[in-house]
Design a protein around this motif. Structure first.
Motif, PDB file in Angstrom:
ATOM      1  N   PRO A  55       0.866  -0.987  -0.112  1.00 11.55           N
ATOM      2  CA  PRO A  55      -0.325   0.284   0.327  1.00 11.55           C
ATOM      3  C   PRO A  55       0.615   1.640   0.100  1.00 11.55           C
ATOM      4  CG  PRO A  55      -0.832  -1.758   1.772  1.00 11.55           C
ATOM      5  CD  PRO A  55       0.725  -1.831   1.003  1.00 11.55           C
ATOM      6  N   SER A  56      -0.069   2.367  -0.591  1.00 16.43           N
ATOM      7  CA  SER A  56       1.874   3.714  -1.145  1.00 16.43           C
ATOM      8  C   SER A  56       1.053   4.813   0.118  1.00 16.43           C
ATOM      9  CB  SER A  56       1.697   3.593  -2.201  1.00 16.43           C
ATOM     10  OG  SER A  56       2.117   5.504  -2.143  1.00 16.43           O
ATOM     11  N   LYS A  57       1.575   5.277   0.527  1.00 18.67           N
ATOM     12  CA  LYS A  57       0.293   6.351   1.025  1.00 18.67           C
ATOM     13  C   LYS A  57       0.389   7.343   0.240  1.00 18.67           C
ATOM     14  CE  LYS A  57       3.188   8.793   4.129  1.00 18.67           C
ATOM     15  NZ  LYS A  57       4.808   9.407   5.546  1.00 18.67           N
ATOM     16  N   THR A  58       1.452   8.111  -0.396  1.00 17.85           N
ATOM     17  CA  THR A  58       1.533   8.934  -1.267  1.00 17.85           C
ATOM     18  C   THR A  58       0.234   8.513  -2.702  1.00 17.85           C
ATOM     19  OG1 THR A  58       3.894   9.393  -1.057  1.00 17.85           O
ATOM     20  CG2 THR A  58       3.078   9.749  -3.535  1.00 17.85           C
ATOM     21  N   PHE A  59      -0.124   7.217  -2.610  1.00 14.94           N
ATOM     22  CA  PHE A  59      -1.221   6.814  -4.299  1.00 14.94           C
ATOM     23  C   PHE A  59      -2.272   7.343  -2.999  1.00 14.94           C
ATOM     24  CE2 PHE A  59      -4.670   4.419  -5.640  1.00 14.94           C
ATOM     25  CZ  PHE A  59      -4.000   4.826  -7.007  1.00 14.94           C
ATOM     26  N   ARG A  60      -3.058   6.859  -1.941  1.00 12.67           N
ATOM     27  CA  ARG A  60      -3.535   6.622  -1.326  1.00 12.67           C
ATOM     28  C   ARG A  60      -3.948   8.584  -1.030  1.00 12.67           C
ATOM     29  NH1 ARG A  60      -6.406   3.102   0.956  1.00 12.67           N
ATOM     30  NH2 ARG A  60      -8.151   3.189   2.430  1.00 12.67           N
ATOM     31  N   GLN A  61      -3.351   8.921   0.000  1.00  6.44           N
ATOM     32  CA  GLN A  61      -3.583  10.639   0.331  1.00  6.44           C
ATOM     33  C   GLN A  61      -3.764  11.183  -1.183  1.00  6.44           C
ATOM     34  OE1 GLN A  61      -0.353  11.577   2.511  1.00  6.44           O
ATOM     35  NE2 GLN A  61      -0.574  10.768   4.091  1.00  6.44           N
ATOM     36  N   SER A  62      -3.526  10.808  -2.177  1.00  8.25           N
ATOM     37  CA  SER A  62      -3.799  12.016  -3.276  1.00  8.25           C
ATOM     38  C   SER A  62      -5.340  11.216  -3.928  1.00  8.25           C
ATOM     39  CB  SER A  62      -3.183  11.089  -5.098  1.00  8.25           C
ATOM     40  OG  SER A  62      -1.323  11.623  -4.315  1.00  8.25           O
ATOM     41  N   LEU A  63      -5.703  10.515  -3.487  1.00  9.22           N
ATOM     42  CA  LEU A  63      -6.868   9.864  -4.463  1.00  9.22           C
ATOM     43  C   LEU A  63      -8.196  10.450  -3.713  1.00  9.22           C
ATOM     44  CD1 LEU A  63      -6.829   6.226  -3.776  1.00  9.22           C
ATOM     45  CD2 LEU A  63      -6.735   7.048  -6.345  1.00  9.22           C
ATOM     46  N   PRO A  64      -9.050  10.924  -4.366  1.00 10.80           N
ATOM     47  CA  PRO A  64     -10.289  11.529  -3.818  1.00 10.80           C
ATOM     48  C   PRO A  64     -11.006  11.038  -2.021  1.00 10.80           C
ATOM     49  CG  PRO A  64     -10.878  11.706  -5.548  1.00 10.80           C
ATOM     50  CD  PRO A  64      -9.771  10.329  -5.473  1.00 10.80           C
ATOM     51  N   LYS A  65     -11.694  11.851  -1.701  1.00  8.41           N
ATOM     52  CA  LYS A  65     -11.820  11.422   0.235  1.00  8.41           C
ATOM     53  C   LYS A  65     -13.032  10.270  -0.104  1.00  8.41           C
ATOM     54  CE  LYS A  65      -9.216  13.608   2.370  1.00  8.41           C
ATOM     55  NZ  LYS A  65      -8.386  12.122   3.507  1.00  8.41           N
ATOM     56  N   GLU A  66     -13.602  10.482  -0.984  1.00 10.84           N
ATOM     57  CA  GLU A  66     -14.462   9.324  -2.215  1.00 10.84           C
ATOM     58  C   GLU A  66     -14.258   7.871  -2.608  1.00 10.84           C
ATOM     59  OE1 GLU A  66     -18.744   9.132  -4.532  1.00 10.84           O
ATOM     60  OE2 GLU A  66     -17.607  11.002  -4.564  1.00 10.84           O
ATOM     61  N   THR A  67     -13.501   8.041  -2.921  1.00 10.60           N
ATOM     62  CA  THR A  67     -12.832   6.954  -3.377  1.00 10.60           C
ATOM     63  C   THR A  67     -11.850   6.080  -2.605  1.00 10.60           C
ATOM     64  OG1 THR A  67     -12.279   7.597  -5.747  1.00 10.60           O
ATOM     65  CG2 THR A  67     -11.221   5.938  -5.080  1.00 10.60           C
ATOM     66  N   GLN A  68     -10.943   7.124  -0.944  1.00 12.24           N
ATOM     67  CA  GLN A  68     -10.379   6.742  -0.419  1.00 12.24           C
ATOM     68  C   GLN A  68     -11.104   5.684   1.029  1.00 12.24           C
ATOM     69  OE1 GLN A  68      -8.018   8.988   2.112  1.00 12.24           O
ATOM     70  NE2 GLN A  68      -7.707  10.463   0.563  1.00 12.24           N
ATOM     71  N   THR A  69     -12.029   6.094   0.925  1.00 12.60           N
ATOM     72  CA  THR A  69     -13.419   5.810   2.343  1.00 12.60           C
ATOM     73  C   THR A  69     -14.037   4.043   1.339  1.00 12.60           C
ATOM     74  OG1 THR A  69     -15.549   6.316   1.007  1.00 12.60           O
ATOM     75  CG2 THR A  69     -13.710   7.498   2.846  1.00 12.60           C
ATOM     76  N   MET A  70     -13.361   4.060   0.365  1.00 17.32           N
ATOM     77  CA  MET A  70     -14.045   2.362  -0.443  1.00 17.32           C
ATOM     78  C   MET A  70     -12.911   1.501  -0.250  1.00 17.32           C
ATOM     79  SD  MET A  70     -16.812   3.807  -2.843  1.00 17.32           S
ATOM     80  CE  MET A  70     -18.312   4.655  -2.917  1.00 17.32           C
ATOM     81  N   LEU A  71     -11.533   1.993   0.105  1.00  9.58           N
ATOM     82  CA  LEU A  71     -10.825   0.898   0.428  1.00  9.58           C
ATOM     83  C   LEU A  71     -10.455   0.314   1.188  1.00  9.58           C
ATOM     84  CD1 LEU A  71      -8.763   2.747  -2.909  1.00  9.58           C
ATOM     85  CD2 LEU A  71     -10.334   0.962  -2.908  1.00  9.58           C
ATOM     86  N   PRO A  72     -10.279  -0.972   1.408  1.00 12.44           N
ATOM     87  CA  PRO A  72      -9.482  -1.251   2.634  1.00 12.44           C
ATOM     88  C   PRO A  72      -8.424  -0.778   3.253  1.00 12.44           C
ATOM     89  CG  PRO A  72      -9.102  -3.640   1.223  1.00 12.44           C
ATOM     90  CD  PRO A  72     -10.151  -1.995   0.689  1.00 12.44           C
ATOM     91  N   SER A  73      -7.508  -0.720   4.284  1.00 13.60           N
ATOM     92  CA  SER A  73      -5.910   0.383   4.492  1.00 13.60           C
ATOM     93  C   SER A  73      -4.893  -0.785   4.037  1.00 13.60           C
ATOM     94  CB  SER A  73      -6.107   0.505   6.682  1.00 13.60           C
ATOM     95  OG  SER A  73      -5.979  -0.819   6.800  1.00 13.60           O
ATOM     96  N   TYR A  74      -5.500  -1.624   3.412  1.00 15.88           N
ATOM     97  CA  TYR A  74      -3.858  -2.351   2.853  1.00 15.88           C
ATOM     98  C   TYR A  74      -4.528  -2.893   1.719  1.00 15.88           C
ATOM     99  CZ  TYR A  74      -8.212  -5.768   3.968  1.00 15.88           C
ATOM    100  OH  TYR A  74      -8.954  -6.340   4.044  1.00 15.88           O
ATOM    101  N   PHE A  75      -5.043  -2.100   0.863  1.00 18.18           N
ATOM    102  CA  PHE A  75      -5.318  -2.343  -0.419  1.00 18.18           C
ATOM    103  C   PHE A  75      -4.204  -1.617  -1.089  1.00 18.18           C
ATOM    104  CE2 PHE A  75      -5.787   0.109  -4.622  1.00 18.18           C
ATOM    105  CZ  PHE A  75      -7.132  -0.427  -4.996  1.00 18.18           C
ATOM    106  N   PRO A  76      -3.534  -2.402  -1.764  1.00 17.66           N
ATOM    107  CA  PRO A  76      -3.964  -3.970  -3.425  1.00 17.66           C
ATOM    108  C   PRO A  76      -3.942  -4.998  -2.645  1.00 17.66           C
ATOM    109  CG  PRO A  76      -1.874  -3.433  -3.927  1.00 17.66           C
ATOM    110  CD  PRO A  76      -2.371  -1.644  -2.878  1.00 17.66           C
ATOM    111  N   ASN A  77      -2.782  -5.013  -1.364  1.00 17.37           N
ATOM    112  CA  ASN A  77      -2.893  -6.671  -0.600  1.00 17.37           C
ATOM    113  C   ASN A  77      -4.102  -7.190  -0.373  1.00 17.37           C
ATOM    114  OD1 ASN A  77      -0.476  -4.784  -1.021  1.00 17.37           O
ATOM    115  ND2 ASN A  77       1.045  -6.078  -0.394  1.00 17.37           N
ATOM    116  N   ASP A  78      -4.724  -7.547  -0.927  1.00 19.42           N
ATOM    117  CA  ASP A  78      -5.796  -8.212  -0.638  1.00 19.42           C
ATOM    118  C   ASP A  78      -5.220  -9.365  -1.049  1.00 19.42           C
ATOM    119  OD1 ASP A  78      -6.883  -5.703  -1.857  1.00 19.42           O
ATOM    120  OD2 ASP A  78      -8.812  -5.892  -1.309  1.00 19.42           O
ATOM    121  N   PHE A  79      -6.509 -10.613  -0.010  1.00 17.66           N
ATOM    122  CA  PHE A  79      -6.662 -11.655  -0.624  1.00 17.66           C
ATOM    123  C   PHE A  79      -7.203 -11.560  -1.443  1.00 17.66           C
ATOM    124  CE2 PHE A  79      -6.632 -12.325   4.090  1.00 17.66           C
ATOM    125  CZ  PHE A  79      -5.257 -13.651   4.377  1.00 17.66           C
TER     126      PHE A  79
END
Length: 593
Positions: A527-551
């Motif tokens: 998961p990238s802090k830089t990438f995640r913080q650059s996303l719109p808030k609405e998109t961030q809230t739909m992704l788990p904290s460990y995205f994209p390292n899902d099962f």
């Protein structure tokens, strides 16, 4: 009733489709063996296309995660001109769902299939889904490598209350698979199919997964075959009445496609004294088979395996004539289910049958053998034979063998490249599930390291039931420097990009000859802090904290897959420079960004 009976037969049996079909065969153990893609006499256009190239790309699996990340990585690699410079693209498990349509589909241009990388301010949920096309308009939209998979829900769980209905198996057919079987709406298609038929269900996963991942690209045709584009005219003469899908790497300026699977021994690894046994299987547009040779004693499953490559249509067959070393043309009897979605469906079904990896689980040794026998009905199977095991008349003996996902021994994709002595490669892996480095069992095993899960894996093994050293391909003493950089990247909440030169060691079990150096750009996806913080808030809230390292089974919506694809492209842009410098330079360097 007739249709229902046909489906029952498809799930319970296979039948020979011809009395004898000619196929080319290759034995990798021969002193003058050259992999067919490099042989002018077999495929001149392909050999010329690959000549002089020494760069390979390995995309890891991970179910939909592997497909989505790879989709974005390939998009940016193509835009940067790196795909034209690569000799091989190695896919495994989930990334096979990406690789096959990428090479074989003809509905969309590559630009449309891959789509575009969006600026962050456009990565709103609605815009992302519009970019990859709604189910109603996907044919006119970009990013069809994801958007055509309309069986997926649009939004992550908890953000969309209704699942889309199962795609119809044929555009002109109003019957779904569930309605064909008269399944109750609340039972579920898979459970219904298994419960209806007491016999084997070998075709279940290839049929089901092909309806999701191949049918949208019109690559799931009854009794169809596939080949490399250089072999199309030959195949038309061989199979004049069949649908033939062709891989278009030369015409599309792509690398040669390699895919990993595994031949299984389902009853091994269930006791301490009996280690798990699995054997690498390669599938390509030009040939399919097992490169290493395993004698009866080496295989420990009662018969010889491997040292044989066949044309793709001839895999899953019986040899009809005595083995003749001097005759490369064989007569084989093909085996197919009464109802099937063709050989591409078999390829992707075998390569992604994750259920086949049950042996690596710590609880598997507590399963009674009778239940394993029942469970084995769900695994894909194939008739497999080898010149290492002949009967009294010198005819190879065929065995119905369980086959499945390569995740039982490798989910990274580097092994086929090392077999071919690819001197430079880029390896992409996201196996640190939920940011847990101990989940990186395949990378640890590649460097001969022990695992840190409970119970731990032996050194050089990807699971606790495998023999130590089975997967060791890199010099273990070079691991600490590499691993410290991986740990540093995770601490900084960013993916690791590591460029280095590594010593390849002998691994007879995998048919890898060591004693040489390989330059690698490792991309360890976190998961990238830089990438995640650059996303719109609405998109961030739909992704788990460990995205994209899902099962593997967690990423179930097109929105998540689309964001993962965008992440793959965004990350690859930072990697392009490192790969280009590696291709230009012969000097080893190691660093992390």
């Amino acid at each position: 009733m007739t249709l229902l009976l046909s489906w029952a037969l498809a799930l319970t049996s296979s039948v020979p489709t011809s009395s004898g079909t000619a196929s080319r065969a290759w034995r990798p153990s021969e002193s003058n063996f050259v992999f067919p893609e490099n042989a002018e006499e077999w495929s001149a256009s392909l050999a010329q296309h690959l000549a002089g190239k020494e760069f390979g790309i390995a995309l890891a699996g991970g179910g939909a995660r592997g497909l989505a990340l790879g989709h974005g990585i390939l998009r940016e690699m193509r835009e940067a001109g790196l795909l034209e410079k690569a000799k091989y693209l190695s896919v495994t498990s989930g990334s096979v769902w990406l690789g096959i349509p990428f090479y074989y589909q003809t509905l969309d241009s590559l630009e449309t299939y891959l789509g575009r990388t969006l600026p962050f301010d456009q990565m709103l949920p609605k815009t992302l889904l519009q970019e990859t096309g709604t189910p109603e308009h996907r044919r006119s939209q970009r990013g069809t490598g994801i958007s055509r998979l309309s069986e997926l829900r649009e939004y992550p769980k908890g953000h969309e209350p209704k699942r889309p209905r199962l795609r119809r198996l044929n555009a002109s057919d109003n019957l779904t698979a569930a309605s064909m079987l008269d399944c109750p709406t609340d039972e579920g298609w898979c459970a219904c199919m298994v419960s209806r038929f007491p016999g084997s269900a070998y075709q279940l996963w290839p049929l089901f997964s092909a309806s999701i991942f191949l049918h949208p690209f019109e690559l799931a045709g009854y009794d169809s075959v596939h080949c490399h584009e250089s072999q199309l005219e030959r195949m038309k003469k061989q199979f004049p009445s069949k649908t033939i899908y062709t891989a278009k790497d030369v015409s599309r300026k792509l690398p040669f496609l390699l895919s990993q699977s595994a031949i299984l021994a389902p009853y091994t690894g269930l006791e301490t004294k009996d280690s798990l046994r699995t054997f690498p299987l390669e599938q390509t547009p030009l040939y399919t088979g097992t490169v290493p040779a395993y004698s009866k004693n080496q295989s420990k499953i009662g018969h010889g395996l491997g040292d044989l490559l066949l044309e793709p249509f001839a895999w899953d067959s019986k040899m009809l004539n005595p083995w003749n070393e001097s005759n490369p043309e064989l007569s084989v009897q093909l085996n197919r289910g009464w109802v099937n979605f063709g050989d591409l469906a078999t390829w992707q079904g075998v390569a992604t049958a994750y259920v086949a990896d049950f042996q690596i689980r710590t609880w598997a040794d507590r399963i009674p053998h009778c239940l394993i026998a029942e469970g084995e009905k769900l695994l894909p199977h194939a008739e497999i034979w080898s010149p290492l095991d002949l009967d009294a008349n010198a005819v190879p003996v065929s065995y119905e063998q369980a086959v499945g996902d390569a995740g039982i021994y490798d989910d990274v994709g580097h092994i086929p490249l090392l077999r071919r002595k690819v001197m430079k490669m880029a390896i992409f892996t996201s196996e640190a599930i939920h940011m847990d480095l101990c989940q990186m069992t395949y990378v640890l095993a590649a460097f001969g390291q022990p695992g840190c899960l409970d119970p731990p894996n032996p050194p050089g093994a990807s699971n606790p039931k495998m023999e130590a050293g089975t997967l060791t391909v890199f010099e273990p003493s070079e691991f600490p420097t590499f691993w410290s950089q991986v740990q540093s990247a995770l601490q900084r909440n960013e993916s690791a990009v590591i460029r280095g030169r590594y010593t390849v060691v002998d691994n007879e079990y995998l048919a890898i000859k060591g004693g040489w150096k390989v330059d690698i750009v490792w991309v360890i996806i976190f998961p990238s802090k830089t990438f995640r913080q650059s996303l719109p808030k609405e998109t961030q809230t739909m992704l788990p904290s460990y995205f994209p390292n899902d099962f593997a089974a967690e990423m179930t919506s097109r929105l998540e897959m689309t964001v993962a694809s965008q992440y793959g492209s965004w990350l690859q842009r930072s990697v392009t420079k490192e790969i280009e410098e590696m291709l230009r330079s012969s000097d080893p360097t190691e660093f992390i960004i």
